[in-house]
Design a protein around this motif. Structure first.
Motif, mmCIF file in Angstrom:
data_model
loop_
_atom_site.group_PDB
_atom_site.id
_atom_site.type_symbol
_atom_site.label_atom_id
_atom_site.label_comp_id
_atom_site.label_asym_id
_atom_site.label_seq_id
_atom_site.Cartn_x
_atom_site.Cartn_y
_atom_site.Cartn_z
ATOM 1 N N MET A 1 0.843 -1.192 0.000
ATOM 2 C CA MET A 1 0.000 0.000 0.000
ATOM 3 C C MET A 1 0.880 1.243 0.000
ATOM 4 O O MET A 1 1.898 1.286 0.684
ATOM 5 N N GLU A 2 0.481 2.235 -0.773
ATOM 6 C CA GLU A 2 1.222 3.496 -0.828
ATOM 7 C C GLU A 2 0.364 4.628 -0.271
ATOM 8 O O GLU A 2 -0.770 4.830 -0.706
ATOM 9 N N TYR A 3 0.913 5.337 0.704
ATOM 10 C CA TYR A 3 0.215 6.461 1.324
ATOM 11 C C TYR A 3 0.969 7.756 1.016
ATOM 12 O O TYR A 3 2.185 7.821 1.224
ATOM 13 N N GLY A 4 0.240 8.762 0.568
ATOM 14 C CA GLY A 4 0.849 10.072 0.361
ATOM 15 C C GLY A 4 0.345 11.034 1.422
ATOM 16 O O GLY A 4 -0.870 11.189 1.594
ATOM 17 N N TYR A 5 1.277 11.638 2.162
ATOM 18 C CA TYR A 5 0.874 12.557 3.236
ATOM 19 C C TYR A 5 1.190 13.989 2.832
ATOM 20 O O TYR A 5 2.340 14.339 2.537
ATOM 21 N N CYS A 6 0.165 14.841 2.823
ATOM 22 C CA CYS A 6 0.309 16.252 2.464
ATOM 23 C C CYS A 6 -0.159 17.105 3.635
ATOM 24 O O CYS A 6 -1.234 16.862 4.196
ATOM 25 N N ARG A 7 0.626 18.102 3.978
ATOM 26 C CA ARG A 7 0.273 18.952 5.117
ATOM 27 C C ARG A 7 0.538 20.406 4.789
ATOM 28 O O ARG A 7 1.545 20.750 4.169
ATOM 29 N N ILE A 8 -0.387 21.267 5.178
ATOM 30 C CA ILE A 8 -0.170 22.709 5.127
ATOM 31 C C ILE A 8 -0.393 23.267 6.521
ATOM 32 O O ILE A 8 -1.122 22.691 7.326
ATOM 33 N N SER A 9 0.263 24.413 6.794
ATOM 34 C CA SER A 9 0.240 24.960 8.147
ATOM 35 C C SER A 9 -0.918 25.914 8.386
ATOM 36 O O SER A 9 -1.295 26.160 9.525
ATOM 37 N N THR A 10 -1.464 26.484 7.316
ATOM 38 C CA THR A 10 -2.603 27.394 7.456
ATOM 39 C C THR A 10 -3.598 27.110 6.339
ATOM 40 O O THR A 10 -3.205 26.642 5.255
ATOM 41 N N ALA B 1 4.996 10.927 -8.965
ATOM 42 C CA ALA B 1 5.956 9.859 -8.685
ATOM 43 C C ALA B 1 5.273 8.554 -8.297
ATOM 44 O O ALA B 1 5.771 7.467 -8.626
ATOM 45 N N TYR B 2 4.131 8.658 -7.607
ATOM 46 C CA TYR B 2 3.405 7.464 -7.135
ATOM 47 C C TYR B 2 1.915 7.643 -7.454
ATOM 48 O O TYR B 2 1.124 8.026 -6.574
ATOM 49 N N PRO B 3 1.516 7.394 -8.699
ATOM 50 C CA PRO B 3 0.123 7.656 -9.123
ATOM 51 C C PRO B 3 -0.928 6.837 -8.379
ATOM 52 O O PRO B 3 -2.102 7.207 -8.379
ATOM 53 N N ASN B 4 -0.525 5.736 -7.752
ATOM 54 C CA ASN B 4 -1.500 4.901 -7.031
ATOM 55 C C ASN B 4 -1.571 5.206 -5.540
ATOM 56 O O ASN B 4 -2.270 4.518 -4.795
ATOM 57 N N ALA B 5 -0.827 6.221 -5.100
ATOM 58 C CA ALA B 5 -0.801 6.540 -3.672
ATOM 59 C C ALA B 5 -2.158 7.052 -3.196
ATOM 60 O O ALA B 5 -2.820 7.827 -3.890
ATOM 61 N N LYS B 6 -2.558 6.617 -2.012
ATOM 62 C CA LYS B 6 -3.767 7.136 -1.376
ATOM 63 C C LYS B 6 -3.375 8.389 -0.611
ATOM 64 O O LYS B 6 -2.544 8.347 0.299
ATOM 65 N N ILE B 7 -3.959 9.515 -0.988
ATOM 66 C CA ILE B 7 -3.546 10.805 -0.452
ATOM 67 C C ILE B 7 -4.309 11.142 0.831
ATOM 68 O O ILE B 7 -5.535 11.037 0.893
ATOM 69 N N TYR B 8 -3.552 11.557 1.842
ATOM 70 C CA TYR B 8 -4.119 12.062 3.087
ATOM 71 C C TYR B 8 -3.717 13.533 3.215
ATOM 72 O O TYR B 8 -2.535 13.864 3.155
ATOM 73 N N LYS B 9 -4.720 14.396 3.388
ATOM 74 C CA LYS B 9 -4.460 15.834 3.480
ATOM 75 C C LYS B 9 -4.718 16.316 4.905
ATOM 76 O O LYS B 9 -5.667 15.877 5.552
ATOM 77 N N GLU B 10 -3.880 17.262 5.330
ATOM 78 C CA GLU B 10 -4.021 17.754 6.694
ATOM 79 C C GLU B 10 -3.618 19.224 6.788
ATOM 80 O O GLU B 10 -2.618 19.647 6.218
ATOM 81 N N ASP C 1 4.750 -1.509 3.205
ATOM 82 C CA ASP C 1 4.012 -0.332 2.738
ATOM 83 C C ASP C 1 4.963 0.848 2.564
ATOM 84 O O ASP C 1 6.080 0.854 3.086
ATOM 85 N N THR C 2 4.494 1.867 1.860
ATOM 86 C CA THR C 2 5.307 3.053 1.589
ATOM 87 C C THR C 2 4.540 4.316 1.952
ATOM 88 O O THR C 2 3.358 4.444 1.619
ATOM 89 N N ILE C 3 5.211 5.232 2.646
ATOM 90 C CA ILE C 3 4.646 6.548 2.945
ATOM 91 C C ILE C 3 5.475 7.582 2.196
ATOM 92 O O ILE C 3 6.699 7.622 2.326
ATOM 93 N N ILE C 4 4.796 8.421 1.410
ATOM 94 C CA ILE C 4 5.492 9.403 0.581
ATOM 95 C C ILE C 4 5.215 10.811 1.090
ATOM 96 O O ILE C 4 4.058 11.174 1.348
ATOM 97 N N PHE C 5 6.282 11.584 1.225
ATOM 98 C CA PHE C 5 6.192 12.990 1.619
ATOM 99 C C PHE C 5 6.794 13.845 0.501
ATOM 100 O O PHE C 5 7.801 13.454 -0.107
ATOM 101 N N ASP C 6 6.224 15.006 0.271
ATOM 102 C CA ASP C 6 6.811 15.917 -0.709
ATOM 103 C C ASP C 6 8.182 16.380 -0.237
ATOM 104 O O ASP C 6 9.120 16.517 -1.019
#
Length: 231
Positions: free
Chosen positions: A1-10, A25-34, A58-63
């Motif tokens: 499973m591939e997880y993409g984690y995206c975070r913004i501060s405001t 880079a990982y078109p099948n990643a499941k994106i989590y936004k925060e 599993d893989t966790i991807i960060f920008d």
């Protein structure tokens, strides 16, 4: 499973750039936004959710490394925890600290075979330890650099405000005066969407023309947008 984690501060920041970079880079990643303000991993609900879901392989991807943590100690701690659990970590902007790279460095150290000679084996043991320390230092350095960038930004901002105050400049909005953001908001959206610094294709001059603003105003808006990204 591939997880993409995206975070913004405001809420004012644009998270689309991070999503786009991960999916390229990982078109099948499941994106989590925060949206989260702070430096600690504790309290980041979406990241905590991924950490609980992730299993060995599993893989966790960060920008970028600062999306995982801007606090060096906690970032390194979480990195090592996930590595020990067999979870792959990918940092698109800092591939030299991906867990695959770290694992390769450790493998090269473990690949040094004992010789049966006590003195030679002591040297080999020491070499293994040095290679492991060097690899871990690279990881810590990346998190420390991320933390330093944020600390420096906060310091420069405070110094700039203090300098302006000492020079008699108004800090913040004058009481009773309405702030006109009709021009600023669409101009900033153009910069955020099209400028190369934010993943677009237009250079500064082209963005100035497209936004229809002065050069000084453009660079003011761009600095503000970059500062928001670092928060």
């Amino acid at each position: 499973m591939e997880y993409g984690y995206c975070r913004i501060s405001t809420p004012k920041q644009n998270i689309d750039r991070q999503v786009r970079n991960i999916l390229q880079a990982y078109p099948n990643a499941k994106i989590y936004k925060e949206v989260y303000t702070g430096t600690k991993t504790t309290g980041r609900k979406k990241l905590e959710e991924i950490v609980k879901l992730a299993r060995s392989g599993d893989t966790i991807i960060f920008d970028s490394v600062n999306r995982m943590s801007r606090n060096a100690d906690e970032g390194v701690g979480l990195y090592m925890q996930l590595y020990d659990e067999g979870v792959n970590l990918v940092f698109i902007k800092e591939p030299h600290i991906n867990t695959a790279t770290y694992s390769k460095a450790l493998s090269s150290a473990e690949g040094l075979s004992d010789t049966g000679n006590q003195i030679a084996d002591e040297y080999i043991k020491a070499t293994r330890n040095v290679l492991k320390i060097l690899a871990e230092n690279q990881i810590r350095l990346a998190f420390e650099q991320s933390q330093k960038e944020v600390d420096d930004l906060h310091r420069r901002t405070a110094e700039g405000i203090e300098t302006a105050r000492r020079n008699g400049k108004q800090i913040g909005q004058v009481a009773g005066r309405k702030l006109n953001v009709k021009k600023a908001k669409p101009a900033k959206e153009i910069i955020r969407k099209h400028n190369v610094s934010f993943g677009g294709t237009l250079n500064d001059s082209e963005c100035i023309t497209l936004a229809g603003i002065s050069r000084n105003t453009y660079y003011k808006y761009k600095r503000e947008l970059l500062a928001e990204m670092m928060q």
